[in-house]
Design an enzyme around this catalytic site. Structure first.
Site, mmCIF file in Angstrom:
data_model
loop_
_atom_site.group_PDB
_atom_site.id
_atom_site.type_symbol
_atom_site.label_atom_id
_atom_site.label_comp_id
_atom_site.label_asym_id
_atom_site.label_seq_id
_atom_site.Cartn_x
_atom_site.Cartn_y
_atom_site.Cartn_z
ATOM 1 N N SER A 197 67.808 27.749 28.632
ATOM 2 C CA SER A 197 68.489 27.223 27.052
ATOM 3 C C SER A 197 69.878 26.656 27.570
ATOM 4 O O SER A 197 70.949 27.186 26.993
ATOM 5 C CB SER A 197 68.591 28.456 26.335
ATOM 6 O OG SER A 197 67.284 29.326 26.158
ATOM 7 N N ARG B 265 66.481 37.803 31.146
ATOM 8 C CA ARG B 265 65.280 38.857 31.049
ATOM 9 C C ARG B 265 64.290 38.300 32.188
ATOM 10 O O ARG B 265 64.003 37.231 32.334
ATOM 11 C CB ARG B 265 64.545 38.842 29.905
ATOM 12 C CG ARG B 265 65.698 39.607 28.815
ATOM 13 C CD ARG B 265 64.566 39.736 27.440
ATOM 14 N NE ARG B 265 64.162 38.435 27.032
ATOM 15 C CZ ARG B 265 63.185 38.209 26.284
ATOM 16 N NH1 ARG B 265 62.426 39.186 25.711
ATOM 17 N NH2 ARG B 265 62.833 37.256 25.620
ATOM 18 N N ASP C 17 64.090 27.177 24.029
ATOM 19 C CA ASP C 17 63.560 28.351 23.353
ATOM 20 C C ASP C 17 62.699 27.863 21.883
ATOM 21 O O ASP C 17 62.022 28.729 21.524
ATOM 22 C CB ASP C 17 64.932 29.073 22.877
ATOM 23 C CG ASP C 17 65.775 28.504 22.187
ATOM 24 O OD1 ASP C 17 65.795 27.308 22.124
ATOM 25 O OD2 ASP C 17 66.944 28.874 21.827
#
Length: 1022
Positions: free
Chosen positions: A708, A647, A762
């Protein structure tokens, strides 16, 4: 052959199918419709009836309507008249479906307004209107049957729900039988039967083979109970039973083995457990003192101990109705309804336990005994009670009670027939107006007499013989009328019983929320055995009253003996399976001491990691030095890369809160596994596309990069990729600073500028996202596919970073906790199997006991083990269960959901191809609960270690702190969050911990890390 009655153009059409050979009959019509009626005999082709109707294929016959509303055939044909007397006429019980809707809705179910005997039996002669009017009282209409059905259902549901009733007409008693046989039960069982056959006691030795369709004839012996024992002290009765047991067993080759006994105690009892039952009151001539109100199982156990000859465990106390249900061979499905019509009548069925208020259970099923013999004691049966019912009731030992049973039970059918015959004789219709002392004596006609007299083949001879035994001199016409009386009484009994059974079926259909109910009903009792037509009438009436229920009727095999043995066997099987299940799940049930040990070990590993010593916890500094304080303002960009989709976000932090605009982009496999330059150029291309779509081209924003993948962070904007995971394998990236690779790609697109401020994982993003809403949030927790935690540590304790003041967010990477073997005492063989089959054996041991990627696999391995032990799925291994990852962790969340009924749990498991019973579903649920509970408790122990570390760091007696949490397992599992919080409270009692669910930790959190960094940079510059 079809009989049509045309009343007028606007009247309904009634139809009946004639059954050969014909006999004389009546057709009852409502009085307002009396008048001219034509009867047409529409015959099939002549050849079909050539012996009966050799002269015509279609005729019309004139009829006469009597003052009583009876349709009378004309007399014998007179010369030249063309009219015939039609002899030997009878009609079937059920109209054709096509015309059933045209029938009189107030008429008897299935035949409109017809009143008739069974096939092959006579009707009274044309001049015997007194007989017809007398027996018309036994004719129960369809509307009346449906009203009885509805009232009984209402009484059942009120009793189940626990609604107070001073004198309930129906008692719904849980029997604590929670499972039906599934065909694998085997072993030797002893049955003691007391009260089922009056003044006698029966002992049986029943061997169950566990092979469907194959069973051994039980050995049994009956003992007559002396009158003085029936009326003496209770201890004397139970000592007598214990002596009979010993005498019976002495004749068998029984060694010193422990024997399991089922106790069939056929008296009214209040049952509080499978092996606990208190006698309410004696019946059937027993009056033993000191027993009423006592637990009869305990009295029997004490008597067996006093006898001292054998080791006998009384496993279950059972009534004969439950034994009937349990005594059936399992077919396509188990019998889940038991129906007994013997001297009395009763029923039982498998109810959803959550609907039985007195049990306070929300899972599984339980057999409920419906004490329906007393239905109607409140007057509900008034419209269908005859003068003969009232007379029988007044002469009984218990007037005004058990009204329903007195219309159905075999103890009373013969007496009703006797009362009718005596009445007709006194009217001069029967036996030339003569009676006899025997006919006037109560109890002189029994059930077996009624069944024999009604037999269409040998009935006439038996009627004559039985009547002669009663001192009567019957004529031929008397014999036919007596048969007709028997038919009327027994037909009513069967229909009333059908209405009651239909109420039970409606209850099952409603409670299981099924549009069509398929179920087997086990039948037992002497009425079914001696009166075969009773079942056929019952079946046909049930079809009409419960049309959406597909019912199979299965005769029970010795419900009092084999059925009770089966209850005992099922209880023994469940107990054995329970022991194996408990042994299997015991390692997953962690106590407080074990959890405290995990907490202490994690504290020790944390300290070592912070000091830079060898530890299973890396304790990586993230260079995030503060959480949001609410003063952050501005526009920030964020990238979230953690899989094949990523994203790009624009995050606006303003006074009113945080606004997010984002776009999802895919990363093609060729890019993910190509060169590093291709990958990062693709990422920059997506950023450019996003800016163009949002009208942001040419603008420069601070950017936070959620990356991540495993990294070693050297600064807030420096992260060395250790290795790719999740299907990525881009070349020339491992060992490189990914922020530098991103900056290089941005540089290659000369038309754009971005300031990469921070690289974030995250977990840190989750903490920062929640920290914006709650400044006390200083811990981040992820429990999803994987698991991790971070927290704000005192900088002075972080050996790898210079400085003694301030804070540093530490990425614990706690999924690897225990890789040094410190969790060995908690690891099970199932954990070992999952670990060995994983892509990284021996690593991430803590994560493999907690996270969503692995819990479903742990459950699957446990189910395989229990199946191999025969505990689940009847010991039958299925290919689907052998398939790795077939049992998704989401199934745990669905199965453990409080909102799902057990049938929905079964549906989930059946979709996996698992052929399971209700017992299997309950055990699978328990396995899921044990695995997820251990995971939540271990997670809670980890959080407790972290918050206690923070409290001690700050030298506080009490700490109030918040934990930001993200991850599908934590958010979607119905109990996980509660169990984590409860464990933290137990292990860290001096910490008040609030758990906050994060919203978009990867995106919003990365932007907030960037915003905080910009705020701190401005302060430093000032």
């Amino acid at each position: 052959m079809v009989l049509y009655v045309f009343l007028s153009a606007e009247d309904r059409l009634c139809q009946c199918t004639a059954i050969l050979p014909w006999r004389f009959c009546f057709l009852n019509l409502p009085r307002p419709l009396l008048g001219r009626v034509s009867l047409f005999l529409l015959c099939a082709p002549v050849a079909s009836y050539s012996l009966i109707f050799p002269h015509f294929a279609e005729s019309s016959i004139g009829l006469h309507i009597s003052q009583a509303g009876h349709l009378i055939f004309p007399g014998p044909r007179e010369k030249g008249s063309g009219l015939r007397r039609v002899n030997n006429c009878c009609f079937s019980r059920v109209a054709s479906p096509a015309l059933r809707n045209h029938m009189d809705p107030t008429g008897p179910v299935g035949e409109g307004a017809l009143c008739y005997p069974q096939e092959g039996l006579p009707c009274p002669s044309a001049n015997s209107e007194l007989v017809q009017e007398c027996l018309q009282q036994f004719n129960v209409t369809g509307a009346q049957l449906r009203q009885i059905q509805a009232r009984l259902l209402g009484s059942m549901e009120r009793e189940l729900s626990g609604q107070a009733s001073p004198a309930p007409t129906v008692r719904m008693l849980p029997t604590y039988v929670g499972s039906t046989p599934h065909g694998t039960e085997q072993g030797d069982f002893v049955v003691l039967e007391l009260g089922a056959t009056g003044a006698s006691l029966r002992v049986l030795w029943v061997t169950l083979t566990g092979i469907e369709g194959h069973w051994m004839e039980p050995r049994s012996k009956e003992f007559v109970i002396p009158q003085e024992v029936m009326l003496g002290p209770g201890q004397q009765l139970f000592d007598f039973a214990a002596r009979c047991l010993s005498e019976f067993l002495d004749a068998l080759p029984v060694s010193n083995q422990s024997l399991q006994l089922g106790f069939n105690f056929s008296f009214p009892c209040h049952q509080t457990g499978l092996d606990r039952s208190s006698l309410i009151s004696w019946t059937k001539g027993f009056r033993c003192s000191g027993v009423e109100g006592q637990d009869v199982v305990q009295l029997l156990r004490e008597a067996i101990e006093r006898q001292g000859a054998y080791s006998i465990d009384v496993v279950a106390v059972v009534n004969d109705t439950v034994g009937t249900m349990m005594g059936c061979e399992p077919g396509a499905g188990p019998c889940e309804v038991g129906l007994v019509v013997d001297t009395g009548t009763n029923a039982c069925y498998m109810e959803e336990a959550r609907h039985v208020a007195v049990l306070d259970e929300d899972r599984g099923r339980v057999c409920v005994s419906i004490e329906w013999g007393s239905f109607g004691d409140d007057g509900a049966l008034g419209p269908v009670l005859t003068t003969f019912d009232h007379a029988l009731d007044q002469e009984s030992l218990n007037p005004c009670v058990q009204r329903f049973e007195k219309m159905i039970g075999g103890l009373y059918l013969g007496e009703l027939v006797r009362l009718v015959l005596a009445h007709l004789a006194q009217l001069g219709v029967l036996f030339g107006g003569c009676t006899s002392p025997a006919l006037l004596k109560r109890g002189s006609i029994l059930l077996e007499h009624v069944a024999e007299m009604e037999d269409p083949l040998a009935g006439a001879a038996r009627v004559h013989a039985i009547l002669q035994d009663l001192g009567l001199s019957p004529r031929a016409s008397d014999t036919k009328l007596v048969q007709y009386v028997c038919v009327a009484v027994c037909t009513r009994a069967a229909r009333l019983c059908a209405a009651a059974l239909a109420a039970v079926l409606n209850r099952l259909q409603h409670s299981r929320e099924q549009q069509t109910l398929q179920i087997a009903v086990a039948t037992g009792g002497r009425v079914f055995e001696q009166h075969p037509r009773f079942l056929s009438i019952l079946q046909e009436t049930v079809k009409l009253l419960a049309p959406e229920c597909d019912v199979s009727f299965i005769p029970s095999v010795d419900g009092g003996g084999r059925g009770v043995a089966m209850v005992t066997a099922v209880a023994a099987r469940l107990a054995a399976h329970r022991r194996l299940l408990e042994e299997t799940l015991k390692p997953f049930r962690l106590n407080l001491e074990q959890l405290a040990a995990v907490q202490a070990q994690m504290r020790e590993a944390m300290a070592k990691g912070l000091r830079g010593e060898v530890s299973s916890l890396c304790m990586l500094p993230t260079y995030v030095r503060a959480t949001p304080d609410g003063s952050e303002r501005g526009d920030f960009m964020a990238l979230d890369l953690g899989g094949t989709n990523f994203r790009v976000l624009l995050v606006r932090v303003a006074t009113g809160g945080v606004q997010i605009t984002n776009q999802v982009y895919s990363i093609p496999e060729c890019v993910a596994q190509g060169s590093g330059q291709e990958l990062f150029d693709h990422i920059v291309d997506c950023i450019v596309d996003f800016q163009q779509k949002q009208g942001l081209s040419g603008q420069s924003f601070p950017l936070g990069f959620t990356f991540s993948f495993p990294c070693r962070q050297l600064g807030l904007d420096q992260g060395i990729l250790l290795n790719w995971t999740k299907g990525f394998n881009a070349s020339d990236c491992e060992g490189q600073d990914v922020v530098h690779l991103l900056r290089e790609a941005i540089g290659r697109r000369q038309a754009m500028e971005l300031n990469v401020v921070a690289i974030v994982n995250d977990t840190v993003g989750t903490m920062m996202s929640c920290g914006y809403e709650d400044p006390r949030c200083e811990v981040g927790l992820i429990v999803g596919t994987g698991t991790n935690a971070c927290y704000m540590e005192e900088l002075r304790n972080v050996a790898s970073v210079a400085g003694d003041s301030g804070h540093m967010c530490i990425n614990m990477e706690w999924g690897a906790f225990g890789d040094d073997g410190s969790l060995g005492m908690l690891s099970t063989c199932f954990d070992a199997s999952v670990d060995q089959a994983s892509i990284n054996p021996g690593k991430q041991r803590f994560e493999k006991m907690i996270s969503g990627m692995y819990l479903g696999e742990i459950v699957r391995h446990i189910l395989l083990h229990l199946t191999s032990l025969g505990v689940l799925f009847r010991g039958q291994q299925t290919q689907r269960l052998q398939t790795r990852d077939i049992f998704k962790t989401k199934f745990l969340s669905e199965i453990e959901s409080d909102s799902l009924a057990l049938r929905q749990v079964r549906a989930i498991l059946e979709d996996l191809g698992l052929p399971l019973t209700t017992d299997d579903a309950l055990m699978v649920l328990e396995v899921c609960q044990a695995v997820s509970q251990r995971a939540a408790q271990l997670c809670g122990a980890g959080v407790a270690a972290v918050v206690e570390k923070i409290r001690e760091n700050r030298g506080l007696e009490e700490l109030t702190i918040s934990v930001g949490v993200d991850g599908t397992l934590y958010k979607l599992h119905p109990h996980f969050s509660r169990l984590v919080a409860a464990t933290v409270r137990e292990l860290a009692p001096r910490c008040t911990v609030t758990f906050l669910q994060s919203e978009d930790g990867s995106g919003k959190g990365a932007a907030l890390v960037t915003a905080v960094a910009c705020r701190l940079a401005q302060l430093t510059h000032v």
